[in-house]
Write an enzyme that holds these catalytic residues in place. Structure first.
Site, PDB file in Angstrom:
ATOM      1  CG  ASP A  25      48.463  32.216  52.988  1.00 37.87           C
ATOM      2  OD1 ASP A  25      48.943  32.152  54.133  1.00 37.87           O
ATOM      3  OD2 ASP A  25      47.280  31.897  52.734  1.00 37.87           O
TER       4      ASP A  25
ATOM      5  CD  GLU B 155      45.081  31.850  58.281  1.00 43.78           C
ATOM      6  OE1 GLU B 155      44.242  31.760  59.185  1.00 43.78           O
ATOM      7  OE2 GLU B 155      45.094  32.814  57.475  1.00 43.78           O
TER       8      GLU B 155
HETATM    9 ZN   LIG Z   1      46.452  35.603  59.224  1.00 45.32          ZN
END
Ligand SMILES: [Zn+2]
Length: 435
Positions: free
Chosen positions: A79, A143
């Site tokens: 992401d 994340e």
């Molecule tokens: Zn990162």
């Protein structure tokens, strides 16, 4: 494919990853997980997708070990943060190549390392590599946000621990080449501070604002406490990571009180790196008080961003903060801390980083660093006691430029650095896989 070099292979794969929009929220990381699976499976790499919801898959790929040697995980997230095309010179999802650089959102954070990890494991599989323990590649979701509910590594560690259990891990977090006193060092993130915010609740008594003397204004009382927080100079400690860093750059490790001076004497850049790592930091950032102009607030809440040293507890921190604030009508309410973990420095993975750098740039050395923010490494350290390092060496791009481009406009990665990254990850896999 056979005629393609690893350099071309990693460049093409990064371009393809950038062209998939995985801005989180909403993420849509499944597109990236599927692209990677389609790339890896033809080379005989075992792939599995794990997802809490269909559109947010994590890819876990592996080359099975011959026996039960140490497991190495190449960890990365697919992401990205958002991008505003109006601020960019190129389309942020173009993956365009200009002057030997791949441009686009995620090139540095961290689709470049995703691509390099994938090419490393694919090329080793093609060569028939048989590690002593599993070589694993995880390209995880979520994340950049990682709230509740979670979809990425924290969820994998909880719900599918066997998929990601490992002895060693290479993640993001550092790898920058810095010059200290004219000598090159590559920073390796072996620890992280704990993000441990708290709310300072200051109590008073409400009243009509036209008659200030009958009330006890919590906002005015908070002002004095905020000034004391600003003047706070927490006690300095020399954590092992800073000690080893100073040992590497200064040749000796001074006392905690002299550490900053010693670093400054060597190089101002070293002092800048060391300063936030000598003590906890405490920064007031948000405040709420009355929600009516003519009502004196009975309660003021000051949110304070607080970062503890690895190993430091909220209890210890609170004692020091209370000593600084003195008595008063306030409470300290801690929010849940995150991060604050560390890995040992005398490990086989550290040895691999050192031998790689010695070969890639003779004369350069690896130096440990504790990062002020936190990464997904802490999930692995907490769940499995993994030795996890943030290390993706960047030789060509200036570290200050790279730091400016992460989460910002015109993010781009040097093709030379991507190729170096593939070489490093292959080197680490070969070193750990032969133990
Ligand atoms: Zn990162």
């Amino acid at each position: 494919m056979a005629t393609q070099t690893l350099r071309e292979e990693v460049t093409t794969l990064l371009q393809e990853l950038i062209r998939l929009n995985t801005v989180n929220p909403p993420g849509n990381e499944t597109a990236a997980a599927e692209l990677l699976r389609n790339y890896l499976e033809p080379f005989g790499v075992e792939c599995e997708l794990y997802s809490r919801v269909p559109e947010r898959a994590n890819l876990v790929a592996r080359i099975r070990g011959r026996g039960d040697g140490p497991r190495l995980l190449l960890l990365s997230h697919t992401d990205t943060v958002l991008a505003d095309p109006a601020e960019w010179t190129v389309d942020p999802w173009s993956g365009e190549i200009r002057d030997g650089q791949v441009w686009g959102r995620g090139a540095l954070d961290m689709k470049g390392q995703v691509a390099a990890s994938a090419v490393a494991i694919a090329s080793l599989a093609r060569e028939g590599f048989e590690p002593s323990g599993d070589l694993i590649f995880a390209a995880t979701a979520d994340e950049e946000v990682g709230d509740d509910p979670d979809y990425g590594l924290s969820w994998l560690c909880r719900e599918h621990p066997d998929a990601v259990r490992c002895d060693f891990a290479v993640n993001e977090g550092a790898g920058d080449r810095v010059q200290v006193a004219g000598r090159p060092f590559y920073l390796c993130a072996t620890a992280e501070k704990m993000s441990s915010p708290f709310v300072l609740r200051v109590h008073g008594r409400s009243g009509h604002a036209s008659l200030p003397s009958i009330a006890d204004n919590a906002l005015v009382k908070a002002a004095g406490l905020i000034e004391r927080i600003a003047a706070f100079q927490p006690e300095r400690q020399l954590i092992p990571e800073v000690q080893a860093f100073l040992q590497a750059v200064c040749g000796s490790a001074p006392s905690p009180d002299r550490a900053l001076e010693a670093a400054r004497a060597i190089d101002p850049a070293a002092a800048k790196m060391v300063e936030p790592l000598l003590s906890m930091t405490v920064s007031p950032t948000m405040i709420t008080a009355s929600n009516k102009r003519n009502v004196i607030p009975a309660l003021t809440e000051v949110t304070v961003d607080c970062r503890l040293l690895p190993g430091q507890t909220q209890k210890e921190a609170e004692r020091a903060i209370r000593a600084q604030l003195g008595d008063g009508d306030y409470e300290i309410v801690w929010r849940e801390g995150q991060g604050g973990t560390r890995s040992a420095l005398d490990t086989a993975l550290w040895g691999a980083a050192e031998s790689f750098i010695a070969e890639a740039e003779p004369g350069a050395r690896v130096a440990p660093i504790c990062v002020a923010g936190f990464t997904d490494s802490h999930w692995l350290r907490d769940a499995f006691g993994t030795v996890a390092y943030g290390f993706f060496p960047v030789m060509k791009m200036d570290p200050e430029l790279a730091a400016r481009l992460v989460h910002s406009a015109d993010e781009r990665a040097e093709v030379d650095d991507l190729e170096l990254g593939v070489r490093w990850l292959r080197h680490a896999a070969l070193a750990i896989g032969s133990l």
